[in-house]
Motif scaffolding. Structure first.
Motif, PDB file in Angstrom:
ATOM      1  N   PHE A  45      60.396   3.251 109.246  1.00 46.03           N
ATOM      2  CA  PHE A  45      61.229   3.291 108.043  1.00 46.03           C
ATOM      3  C   PHE A  45      62.155   4.495 108.093  1.00 46.03           C
ATOM      4  O   PHE A  45      61.963   5.433 108.883  1.00 46.03           O
ATOM      5  N   ALA A  46      63.183   4.455 107.253  1.00 47.58           N
ATOM      6  CA  ALA A  46      64.114   5.572 107.089  1.00 47.58           C
ATOM      7  C   ALA A  46      64.108   5.992 105.627  1.00 47.58           C
ATOM      8  O   ALA A  46      63.880   5.178 104.730  1.00 47.58           O
ATOM      9  N   THR A  47      64.354   7.270 105.387  1.00 44.45           N
ATOM     10  CA  THR A  47      64.405   7.771 104.016  1.00 44.45           C
ATOM     11  C   THR A  47      65.344   8.976 103.967  1.00 44.45           C
ATOM     12  O   THR A  47      65.867   9.418 104.989  1.00 44.45           O
ATOM     13  N   GLY A  48      65.551   9.526 102.765  1.00 46.48           N
ATOM     14  CA  GLY A  48      66.448  10.658 102.577  1.00 46.48           C
ATOM     15  C   GLY A  48      67.430  10.384 101.463  1.00 46.48           C
ATOM     16  O   GLY A  48      67.483   9.283 100.925  1.00 46.48           O
ATOM     17  N   ARG A  49      68.224  11.385 101.118  1.00 45.32           N
ATOM     18  CA  ARG A  49      69.170  11.184 100.018  1.00 45.32           C
ATOM     19  C   ARG A  49      70.572  10.810 100.491  1.00 45.32           C
ATOM     20  O   ARG A  49      71.375  10.282  99.729  1.00 45.32           O
ATOM     21  N   ASP A  50      70.891  11.105 101.765  1.00 50.72           N
ATOM     22  CA  ASP A  50      72.190  10.746 102.328  1.00 50.72           C
ATOM     23  C   ASP A  50      72.105  10.926 103.851  1.00 50.72           C
ATOM     24  O   ASP A  50      71.108  11.442 104.356  1.00 50.72           O
ATOM     25  N   PRO A  51      73.126  10.494 104.595  1.00 47.68           N
ATOM     26  CA  PRO A  51      73.055  10.615 106.068  1.00 47.68           C
ATOM     27  C   PRO A  51      72.857  12.041 106.564  1.00 47.68           C
ATOM     28  O   PRO A  51      72.283  12.245 107.634  1.00 47.68           O
ATOM     29  N   GLU A  52      73.317  13.015 105.804  1.00 49.11           N
ATOM     30  CA  GLU A  52      73.166  14.408 106.232  1.00 49.11           C
ATOM     31  C   GLU A  52      71.751  14.939 105.990  1.00 49.11           C
ATOM     32  O   GLU A  52      71.378  15.990 106.525  1.00 49.11           O
ATOM     33  N   HIS A  53      70.981  14.261 105.167  1.00 51.20           N
ATOM     34  CA  HIS A  53      69.612  14.694 104.854  1.00 51.20           C
ATOM     35  C   HIS A  53      68.661  13.501 104.996  1.00 51.20           C
ATOM     36  O   HIS A  53      67.930  13.152 104.077  1.00 51.20           O
ATOM     37  N   SER A  54      68.685  12.873 106.157  1.00 50.02           N
ATOM     38  CA  SER A  54      67.903  11.656 106.382  1.00 50.02           C
ATOM     39  C   SER A  54      66.788  11.894 107.388  1.00 50.02           C
ATOM     40  O   SER A  54      66.759  12.923 108.080  1.00 50.02           O
ATOM     41  N   ALA A  55      65.893  10.934 107.463  1.00 50.80           N
ATOM     42  CA  ALA A  55      64.773  11.017 108.406  1.00 50.80           C
ATOM     43  C   ALA A  55      64.332   9.611 108.781  1.00 50.80           C
ATOM     44  O   ALA A  55      64.442   8.675 107.988  1.00 50.80           O
ATOM     45  N   VAL A  56      63.831   9.474 110.003  1.00 50.31           N
ATOM     46  CA  VAL A  56      63.286   8.210 110.498  1.00 50.31           C
ATOM     47  C   VAL A  56      61.846   8.453 110.933  1.00 50.31           C
ATOM     48  O   VAL A  56      61.560   9.426 111.636  1.00 50.31           O
ATOM     49  N   ALA A  57      60.961   7.567 110.513  1.00 48.29           N
ATOM     50  CA  ALA A  57      59.549   7.653 110.912  1.00 48.29           C
ATOM     51  C   ALA A  57      59.156   6.375 111.634  1.00 48.29           C
ATOM     52  O   ALA A  57      59.524   5.275 111.209  1.00 48.29           O
ATOM     53  N   SER A 106      56.030   0.892 100.551  1.00 47.99           N
ATOM     54  CA  SER A 106      56.009  -0.314 101.382  1.00 47.99           C
ATOM     55  C   SER A 106      57.382  -0.953 101.546  1.00 47.99           C
ATOM     56  O   SER A 106      57.694  -1.514 102.603  1.00 47.99           O
ATOM     57  N   SER A 107      58.227  -0.846 100.510  1.00 50.63           N
ATOM     58  CA  SER A 107      59.552  -1.468 100.598  1.00 50.63           C
ATOM     59  C   SER A 107      60.467  -0.742 101.581  1.00 50.63           C
ATOM     60  O   SER A 107      61.493  -1.290 102.000  1.00 50.63           O
ATOM     61  N   LEU A 108      60.122   0.481 101.966  1.00 46.61           N
ATOM     62  CA  LEU A 108      60.954   1.241 102.896  1.00 46.61           C
ATOM     63  C   LEU A 108      60.791   0.769 104.342  1.00 46.61           C
ATOM     64  O   LEU A 108      61.712   0.902 105.150  1.00 46.61           O
ATOM     65  N   TYR A 109      59.631   0.244 104.678  1.00 49.94           N
ATOM     66  CA  TYR A 109      59.336  -0.133 106.064  1.00 49.94           C
ATOM     67  C   TYR A 109      60.185  -1.331 106.507  1.00 49.94           C
ATOM     68  O   TYR A 109      60.636  -2.131 105.680  1.00 49.94           O
ATOM     69  N   ILE A 110      60.356  -1.461 107.810  1.00 48.20           N
ATOM     70  CA  ILE A 110      61.134  -2.582 108.341  1.00 48.20           C
ATOM     71  C   ILE A 110      60.444  -3.916 108.084  1.00 48.20           C
ATOM     72  O   ILE A 110      61.076  -4.959 107.963  1.00 48.20           O
ATOM     73  N   SER A 111      59.112  -3.870 107.983  1.00 46.82           N
ATOM     74  CA  SER A 111      58.324  -5.062 107.650  1.00 46.82           C
ATOM     75  C   SER A 111      57.166  -4.616 106.762  1.00 46.82           C
ATOM     76  O   SER A 111      56.686  -3.477 106.879  1.00 46.82           O
ATOM     77  N   ASN A 112      56.747  -5.493 105.869  1.00 47.43           N
ATOM     78  CA  ASN A 112      55.672  -5.155 104.937  1.00 47.43           C
ATOM     79  C   ASN A 112      54.451  -4.626 105.697  1.00 47.43           C
ATOM     80  O   ASN A 112      53.841  -5.347 106.472  1.00 47.43           O
ATOM     81  N   PRO A 113      54.078  -3.364 105.482  1.00 48.41           N
ATOM     82  CA  PRO A 113      52.969  -2.783 106.255  1.00 48.41           C
ATOM     83  C   PRO A 113      51.601  -3.354 105.904  1.00 48.41           C
ATOM     84  O   PRO A 113      50.652  -3.186 106.669  1.00 48.41           O
ATOM     85  N   PHE A 114      51.505  -4.037 104.770  1.00 48.55           N
ATOM     86  CA  PHE A 114      50.203  -4.568 104.338  1.00 48.55           C
ATOM     87  C   PHE A 114      50.071  -6.073 104.586  1.00 48.55           C
ATOM     88  O   PHE A 114      49.020  -6.651 104.338  1.00 48.55           O
ATOM     89  N   LYS A 115      51.157  -6.707 105.022  1.00 53.42           N
ATOM     90  CA  LYS A 115      51.159  -8.121 105.414  1.00 53.42           C
ATOM     91  C   LYS A 115      50.834  -9.082 104.263  1.00 53.42           C
ATOM     92  O   LYS A 115      50.576 -10.258 104.499  1.00 53.42           O
TER      93      LYS A 115
END
Length: 296
Positions: free
Chosen positions: A112-124, A263-272
């Motif tokens: 997933f990706a998170t952050g407030r904008d492209p300059e302050h983003s993160a990928v996990a 869960s909505s942040l992940y590329i696919s539902n992590p709980f299935k």
């Protein structure tokens, strides 16, 4: 076809966000009308709460989300060179600053990706994603996450979370007023048939508001996944990589370390888990996502 899908998804997102904001205003107006005899006062309260929650969440969203999902930051490319270089390459292609990189120690493949904008983003990404996907598939997933950053989905999702929090706070406030017998509606007004009808409709809105907010949030999440899929292919020019990755991720076991509120942040539902109506699904069906990718 690709650019048509992107344009269509952006229009749908606008409609959903407009409805979301309208719902917040409607719930605020209902609260004000029922308890203070002033819909305007309720709307103003909703605006003030919205600004407060927005500033609070945007200022520390990355740290909060990463801590909730037990993600550990990678400080140097030597720790995970292939992942680091793929994120670096996709950021360059997407014309966004390279995000911070995090690893989640979980055998199920996801990201997933998170952050407030492209300059302050993160990928996990999870350990399982690195272990099970080849380079082509990993590029598809990372391009998808970079697209979330590039399209400002990370800010949009944070905004949606803030709006849901505002609605919850307004409804809880209304519940407390009901419990303690609050409110300043005039008795003579309540004898008027039209006022009684508006009062009943306002109470109805307060009761169903949280449900409607959840539906709007899930609809927004599903639509942004379609957009990130299409935008990711725009970066890699290779839909097959993402198709193969989605197939592997959807057929994997549920995650153990994922936080339910993320869960909505992940590329696919992590709980299935899936609802039979799909209205409460955080993600569109994998089959539908793959079908759209195959048409590109």
């Amino acid at each position: 076809m690709l650019f048509n899908q992107i344009a269509q998804n952006k229009r749908r997102t606008f409609y959903v966000m407009f409805g979301f904001l309208l719902l917040v205003a409607l719930i605020g107006a209902s609260l004000g009308y029922v308890f203070w005899n002033s819909a305007t006062a309720g709307v103003l309260l909703a605006v003030v709460l919205g600004i407060f929650y927005m500033l609070s969440m945007l200022s520390r969203s990355t740290e909060i989300v990463m801590n909730m999902n037990q993600a550990v930051e990678i400080k140097h490319e030597s720790e995970f060179p292939e992942l680091w270089h793929i994120i670096e390459d996709m950021s360059l292609v997407g014309k966004v600053p390279m995000p911070r990189v995090f690893i989640i120690e979980d055998p199920s493949p996801n990201a997933f990706a998170t952050g407030r904008d492209p300059e302050h983003s993160a990928v996990a990404v999870t350990r399982g994603l690195l272990n099970r996907l080849n380079r082509e598939e990993l590029e598809g997933v990372i391009a998808h996450e970079i697209s979330h950053i590039r399209n400002y989905d990370i800010r949009l999702q944070t905004t949606a979370l803030a709006l849901v929090a505002v609605i919850s706070a307004l409804v809880n406030l209304g519940g407390n007023f009901f419990w303690w017998g609050g409110g300043s509606r005039r008795r003579d007004d309540d004898n008027n048939g039209a006022n009684v009808l508006v009062l009943v409709l306002s109470i109805f809105v307060l009761i169903l508001g949280p449900l409607a907010a959840s539906l709007a949030q899930m609809a927004l999440s599903r639509n942004r996944e379609f957009l990130a899929d299409a935008s990711g292919v725009e970066l890699t020019r290779n839909p097959q990589g993402l198709i193969s990755a989605l197939q592997k991720i959807s057929n994997s076991e549920p995650m153990k370390n994922a936080d339910p509120s993320s869960s909505s942040l992940y590329i696919s539902n992590p709980f299935k888990d899936k609802s039979w109506t799909h209205l409460f699904d955080t993600h569109p069906p994998t089959e539908e996502r793959i079908a759209r990718l195959e048409r590109m």
